[in-house]
Scaffold this motif. Structure first.
Motif, PDB file in Angstrom:
ATOM      1  N   LYS A  55     -64.116  39.306 -24.056  1.00 41.13           N
ATOM      2  CA  LYS A  55     -65.251  38.627 -23.409  1.00 41.13           C
ATOM      3  C   LYS A  55     -65.270  37.142 -23.752  1.00 41.13           C
ATOM      4  O   LYS A  55     -65.518  36.291 -22.888  1.00 41.13           O
ATOM      5  N   THR A  56     -65.019  36.809 -25.019  1.00 40.29           N
ATOM      6  CA  THR A  56     -65.059  35.397 -25.433  1.00 40.29           C
ATOM      7  C   THR A  56     -63.929  34.594 -24.819  1.00 40.29           C
ATOM      8  O   THR A  56     -64.053  33.388 -24.625  1.00 40.29           O
TER       9      THR A  56
ATOM     10  N   LYS B 171     -67.544  27.908 -21.028  1.00 36.49           N
ATOM     11  CA  LYS B 171     -68.337  27.092 -21.933  1.00 36.49           C
ATOM     12  C   LYS B 171     -69.172  26.088 -21.142  1.00 36.49           C
ATOM     13  O   LYS B 171     -68.799  25.669 -20.046  1.00 36.49           O
ATOM     14  N   LYS B 172     -70.283  25.684 -21.751  1.00 35.52           N
ATOM     15  CA  LYS B 172     -71.231  24.813 -21.064  1.00 35.52           C
ATOM     16  C   LYS B 172     -70.604  23.486 -20.662  1.00 35.52           C
ATOM     17  O   LYS B 172     -70.959  22.901 -19.626  1.00 35.52           O
TER      18      LYS B 172
ATOM     19  N   TYR C 105     -67.157  19.386 -17.557  1.00 38.40           N
ATOM     20  CA  TYR C 105     -66.944  17.991 -17.938  1.00 38.40           C
ATOM     21  C   TYR C 105     -65.643  17.824 -18.733  1.00 38.40           C
ATOM     22  O   TYR C 105     -65.390  16.755 -19.294  1.00 38.40           O
ATOM     23  N   LYS C 106     -64.829  18.869 -18.751  1.00 34.20           N
ATOM     24  CA  LYS C 106     -63.617  18.866 -19.582  1.00 34.20           C
ATOM     25  C   LYS C 106     -62.675  17.722 -19.210  1.00 34.20           C
ATOM     26  O   LYS C 106     -62.170  17.010 -20.091  1.00 34.20           O
TER      27      LYS C 106
ATOM     28  N   LEU D 168     -68.161  20.753 -31.499  1.00 32.60           N
ATOM     29  CA  LEU D 168     -67.244  21.895 -31.492  1.00 32.60           C
ATOM     30  C   LEU D 168     -66.296  21.839 -30.289  1.00 32.60           C
ATOM     31  O   LEU D 168     -65.113  22.154 -30.407  1.00 32.60           O
ATOM     32  N   TYR D 169     -66.834  21.431 -29.145  1.00 32.67           N
ATOM     33  CA  TYR D 169     -66.020  21.368 -27.929  1.00 32.67           C
ATOM     34  C   TYR D 169     -64.937  20.297 -28.073  1.00 32.67           C
ATOM     35  O   TYR D 169     -63.761  20.537 -27.737  1.00 32.67           O
ATOM     36  N   VAL D 170     -65.324  19.118 -28.572  1.00 37.32           N
ATOM     37  CA  VAL D 170     -64.363  18.027 -28.757  1.00 37.32           C
ATOM     38  C   VAL D 170     -63.309  18.426 -29.789  1.00 37.32           C
ATOM     39  O   VAL D 170     -62.107  18.155 -29.617  1.00 37.32           O
TER      40      VAL D 170
END
Length: 323
Positions: A51-52, A57-58, A62-63, A101-103
């Protein structure tokens, strides 16, 4: 570490006799993470991992733009990424921890290392509300759209207790009259004047210090008397006494100015004021643990109309044959 591998490592270490606390320390994870993994049996763990992997991701929409910023500016901080996102997408609501965390994930996935940043600190104790305002100058070099380099100067103000900030930029060296005008604008912005103003030994303000007595420039001396200001000038060997404004100057350079394209002074100042409301005076401060946006009700009232007061000061200086 990959989630399924982490799950197997936890169980293997427990079978070897390690406690949950020791497992957390050995794998460099929190105890709550250990407990969360142990709540799942192998079948539930397998479903969760699948699932993960497919969960959107939110910040995925904007990636591409975030990656373009990181490729162009590898030293860009997650805090600045957040500010640029909020500047371009005002409706986006996202926590700084999520952006961090995303960066971090993008840097690892696309091999974009970042230089380690030095940790800021403030050596001065907290002061009461309305007691102190610190003032200092800074400068940066920015690129125009056609890649020409422009030197910009700014004056920055910070309230000692609330960390409320104000700043103004010029594309030329400041004059004493510029400094006075910026003070009046800062008092308007803050809604008052602090009991004490703290400065570095700048030539626009101070001529010399004679046995502890301050000899100010004649223009600033006239302004000090007109406004009834209480001034403290930092000693050259004691930079810690204005640590708050030193950090603010660094913050303005690193979070607002760094990598930003210069489109002209008016647009630059306008972007700077929006940055103050969006980020500079909005984020939770690391020391006070409060948002910087609250104006200080303990300030001495700024009673005079700004334009009338500036005119009065200029006339006062003119009578001294200084302009």
């Amino acid at each position: 570490m990959e989630k399924w591998k982490m799950y197997m490592e936890i169980h293997q270490l427990l079978k070897q006799g390690f406690t949950k606390v020791q497992v957390a320390q050995k794998l460099d994870i929190s105890r709550s993470t250990v407990y969360r993994y142990l709540e799942r049996n192998p079948e539930a763990m397998s479903k969760w991992v699948k699932k993960t992997k497919v969960r959107r991701k939110k910040l995925d929409p904007y990636k591409d733009i975030i990656l373009s910023w990181l490729y162009e500016h590898p030293d860009m901080s997650a805090a600045q990424v957040l500010d640029w996102l909020q500047e371009r997408y005002p409706s986006l609501e996202v926590a700084e921890s999520t952006v961090r965390l995303y960066v971090r994930g993008l840097r690892k996935e696309y091999d974009i290392p970042k230089e380690a940043a030095t940790r800021d600190y403030e050596a001065v104790p907290e002061v009461p509300m309305g007691k102190q305002m610190q003032v200092d100058f800074g400068e940066t070099e920015q690129f125009t759209p056609d890649r020409k380099k422009v030197k910009l100067r700014f004056i920055a103000f910070v309230l000692g207790n609330s960390r409320q900030k104000y700043k103004e930029w010029l594309d030329r060296p400041f004059t004493t009259r510029d400094v006075i005008r910026a003070h009046e604008n800062a008092f308007q912005y803050f809604g008052g004047i602090s009991d004490e103003l703290v400065y570095d030994q700048d030539a626009l303000i101070l001529v010399s210090e004679n046995g502890g007595d301050l000899i100010l420039t004649r223009e600033f001396q006239a302004y000090k008397e007109e406004r009834d200001l209480v001034i403290h000038m930092c000693r050259k060997a004691d930079p810690e006494s204005k640590g708050k404004i030193e950090n603010v100057v660094k913050y303005i350079k690193q979070n607002f100015a760094k990598h930003r394209t210069y489109y002209g002074l008016d647009a630059w100042n306008e972007s700077g004021w929006r940055w103050l409301e969006r980020t500079g005076n909005y984020k939770v401060h690391n020391t006070t643990k409060k948002k910087d946006q609250s104006k200080c009700s303990a300030l001495r009232s700024n009673t005079c109309d700004q334009s009338l007061h500036l005119s009065k000061i200029i006339i006062s200086i003119a009578t001294m044959n200084l302009v």
